[in-house]
Each structure stands twice: as structure tokens, then as C-alpha cells.
Design a protein around this motif. Structure first.
Motif, short mmCIF file in Angstrom:
data_model
loop_
_atom_site.label_atom_id
_atom_site.label_comp_id
_atom_site.label_asym_id
_atom_site.label_seq_id
_atom_site.Cartn_x
_atom_site.Cartn_y
_atom_site.Cartn_z
N GLY A 198 0.81 -1.21 0.00
CA GLY A 198 0.00 0.00 0.00
C GLY A 198 0.85 1.26 0.00
O GLY A 198 2.07 1.21 0.08
N PRO A 199 0.19 2.38 -0.10
CA PRO A 199 0.92 3.65 -0.13
C PRO A 199 1.61 3.93 1.21
O PRO A 199 1.11 3.55 2.26
N ASP A 200 2.74 4.53 1.13
CA ASP A 200 3.51 4.87 2.34
C ASP A 200 3.52 6.40 2.46
O ASP A 200 4.52 7.04 2.17
N ASN A 201 2.40 6.94 2.82
CA ASN A 201 2.24 8.39 2.90
C ASN A 201 2.70 8.89 4.26
O ASN A 201 1.97 8.77 5.24
N ARG A 202 3.87 9.45 4.29
CA ARG A 202 4.40 9.98 5.54
C ARG A 202 4.36 11.50 5.47
O ARG A 202 5.02 12.10 4.61
N LEU A 203 3.63 12.08 6.35
CA LEU A 203 3.53 13.52 6.40
C LEU A 203 3.99 14.01 7.76
O LEU A 203 3.70 13.38 8.78
N VAL A 204 4.70 15.10 7.74
CA VAL A 204 5.12 15.71 8.99
C VAL A 204 4.56 17.13 8.99
O VAL A 204 4.93 17.95 8.15
N GLY A 205 3.64 17.37 9.88
CA GLY A 205 3.16 18.74 10.10
C GLY A 205 3.99 19.29 11.24
O GLY A 205 3.74 18.98 12.40
N ASN A 206 5.00 20.05 10.91
CA ASN A 206 5.97 20.46 11.92
C ASN A 206 5.42 21.57 12.80
O ASN A 206 5.81 22.74 12.69
N LEU A 207 4.51 21.19 13.69
CA LEU A 207 3.89 22.14 14.60
C LEU A 207 4.90 22.72 15.58
O LEU A 207 4.81 23.89 15.96
N ALA A 208 5.90 21.93 15.98
CA ALA A 208 6.91 22.42 16.93
C ALA A 208 7.64 23.63 16.35
O ALA A 208 7.84 24.64 17.04
N HIS A 209 8.04 23.54 15.08
CA HIS A 209 8.74 24.65 14.42
C HIS A 209 7.84 25.88 14.35
O HIS A 209 8.25 27.00 14.65
N TYR A 210 6.58 25.66 13.97
CA TYR A 210 5.62 26.75 13.85
C TYR A 210 5.41 27.44 15.20
O TYR A 210 5.43 28.67 15.29
N ILE A 211 5.21 26.66 16.24
CA ILE A 211 4.96 27.22 17.57
C ILE A 211 6.16 28.01 18.07
O ILE A 211 6.03 29.13 18.56
N VAL A 212 7.36 27.44 17.94
CA VAL A 212 8.57 28.13 18.42
C VAL A 212 8.78 29.44 17.66
O VAL A 212 9.01 30.48 18.26
N ASP A 213 8.68 29.40 16.34
CA ASP A 213 8.92 30.60 15.56
C ASP A 213 7.84 31.66 15.77
O ASP A 213 8.13 32.85 15.82
N THR A 214 6.58 31.21 15.91
CA THR A 214 5.50 32.16 16.17
C THR A 214 5.67 32.80 17.54
O THR A 214 5.57 34.02 17.69
N TYR A 215 5.94 31.98 18.55
CA TYR A 215 6.16 32.50 19.90
C TYR A 215 7.34 33.47 19.91
O TYR A 215 7.25 34.55 20.48
N ASN A 216 8.41 33.07 19.27
CA ASN A 216 9.61 33.93 19.25
C ASN A 216 9.31 35.26 18.57
O ASN A 216 9.77 36.31 19.00
N GLY A 217 8.51 35.21 17.49
CA GLY A 217 8.15 36.44 16.80
C GLY A 217 7.32 37.37 17.68
O GLY A 217 7.55 38.58 17.71
N PHE A 218 6.37 36.80 18.42
CA PHE A 218 5.56 37.62 19.32
C PHE A 218 6.38 38.10 20.52
O PHE A 218 6.25 39.23 20.97
N TYR A 219 7.24 37.22 21.02
CA TYR A 219 7.99 37.54 22.24
C TYR A 219 9.05 38.60 21.98
O TYR A 219 9.21 39.53 22.75
N ILE A 220 9.80 38.45 20.91
CA ILE A 220 10.93 39.35 20.70
C ILE A 220 10.95 39.91 19.28
O ILE A 220 11.96 40.41 18.81
N GLY A 221 9.80 39.85 18.58
CA GLY A 221 9.70 40.40 17.24
C GLY A 221 9.97 41.89 17.21
O GLY A 221 10.60 42.42 16.30
N ILE A 222 9.49 42.59 18.21
CA ILE A 222 9.84 44.00 18.38
C ILE A 222 10.91 44.01 19.46
O ILE A 222 10.63 43.76 20.63
N PRO A 223 12.17 44.26 19.08
CA PRO A 223 13.28 44.15 20.04
C PRO A 223 13.09 45.07 21.25
O PRO A 223 12.57 46.18 21.12
N PRO A 224 13.51 44.61 22.40
CA PRO A 224 13.42 45.46 23.59
C PRO A 224 14.36 46.65 23.47
O PRO A 224 15.42 46.55 22.85
#
Length: 165
Positions: A69-95
Motif C-alpha cells: 500500500g501507499p507509504d504516505n508519511r507527512l510531517v506537520g511540523n507544529l513544533a517549528h511553527y509554535i517556536v517561531d510564532t512564539y519567538n516572533g511575538f515575544y521578541i519580534g519588536i526588540p526590547p
């Protein structure tokens, strides 16, 4: 502060992976080696898996291929998205790091620019989001100029004394 692990020698590690050493004891080479070994274990079991997750190197990619059968491997890299989104909100506007005295503030801003402090703060924030901790330190270079650097907890750690302070 609950101690969950005693390191070979006199040191210990708390349940938050904080390295503690008694103030009234002398830190020996064996004690340091025990902390290095403990940090290597933390890196292997906690920090490196977190880094792999952030980089999208999920376990499903390494699993054996299907026989049929098909070997459909998908990775929804939520960890990368969460870290980068959090980092953007946290320090997107530099202190803004300033001093009241204009002359001192000019020197500080030059130091901030020379050492790329905003970029380093962004990387420190990202490491804290990935690993749960980040390490930064100030040091004097060969010309006695104060510099700032960061290091991954995979490669470094801090040993605290056992006092309240």
C-alpha cells in the motif's frame, strides 16, 4: 526544590534539571566530570529530541517502510511553527535597552550594535523555547572588550550553589 538525582560525587540535579553543588564543598575534577556526564545524558534524552522535533526530523520519517500500500508519511511540523510564532511575538519588536545619561547611552548603543545584541536575544529566546532553557554569558575578549555570547544547553550548563540566593 525537589532533588531527584544525585550526581556521582557531591552534586545533585533538581527536578527542573538544575545542577546544584554544596557551597561548603570543594568542586573537584571528578565532580565536574559527573556534571558533564549528567548534561550529556540530558542532551541525549531531552535536548536533542527537542531539537529534532523543531527541525522536523520526526520519528515517523525513520520508521520502517510499509510492506504494501501507499507509504504516505507527512510531517506537520507544529513544533517549528509554535517556536517561531512564539519567538516572533515575544521578541519580534526588540526590547529597548537604554540609559538615562546621554553619553553613557551612546556608548551602550554602540556596544549593543557591535555585539549584535538584538540578534543574540532572538537566538536566546528561540533556544529557550526549544530546549526549555538558554544560556548567555558576558566575557572579556583579547582586547579587554566586553562581549556577549550564547551557548546551547546541549554544549553547556551552569552549576549553582545550594544557598537560597
Amino acid at each position: 526544590m525537589a532533588i531527584i538525582l544525585t550526581v556521582q560525587g557531591k552534586g545533585s540535579i533538581t527536578d527542573g534539571d538544575v545542577f546544584i553543588f554544596p557551597t561548603d564543598e570543594e568542586l573537584t575534577g571528578d565532580d565536574i566530570n559527573a556534571f558533564i556526564t549528567a548534561n550529556d545524558d540530558l542532551a541525549k534524552n531531552k535536548y536533542l529530541p527537542a531539537k529534532k522535533m523543531y527541525l522536523g526530523q520526526h520519528q515517523i520519517i525513520d520508521d520502517a517502510k510499509k510492506d504494501h500500500g501507499p507509504d504516505n508519511r507527512l510531517v506537520g511540523n507544529l513544533a517549528h511553527y509554535i517556536v517561531d510564532t512564539y519567538n516572533g511575538f515575544y521578541i519580534g519588536i526588540p526590547p529597548k535597552i537604554t540609559l538615562d545619561n546621554t553619553q553613557d547611552n551612546t556608548v551602550l548603543q554602540e556596544w549593543n550594535d557591535t555585539n549584535s545584541v538584538q540578534d543574540k536575544l532572538s537566538e536566546i529566546s528561540k533556544q529557550a523555547a526549544i530546549y526549555g532553557r538558554a544560556l548567555a554569558f558576558l566575557y572579556q575578549d583579547e582586547d579587554s572588550k566586553t562581549c556577549i555570547a550564547y551557548s546551547s544547553p546541549i554544549n553547556s550548563f551552569i552549576v549553582y550553589d545550594d544557598t537560597v540566593a
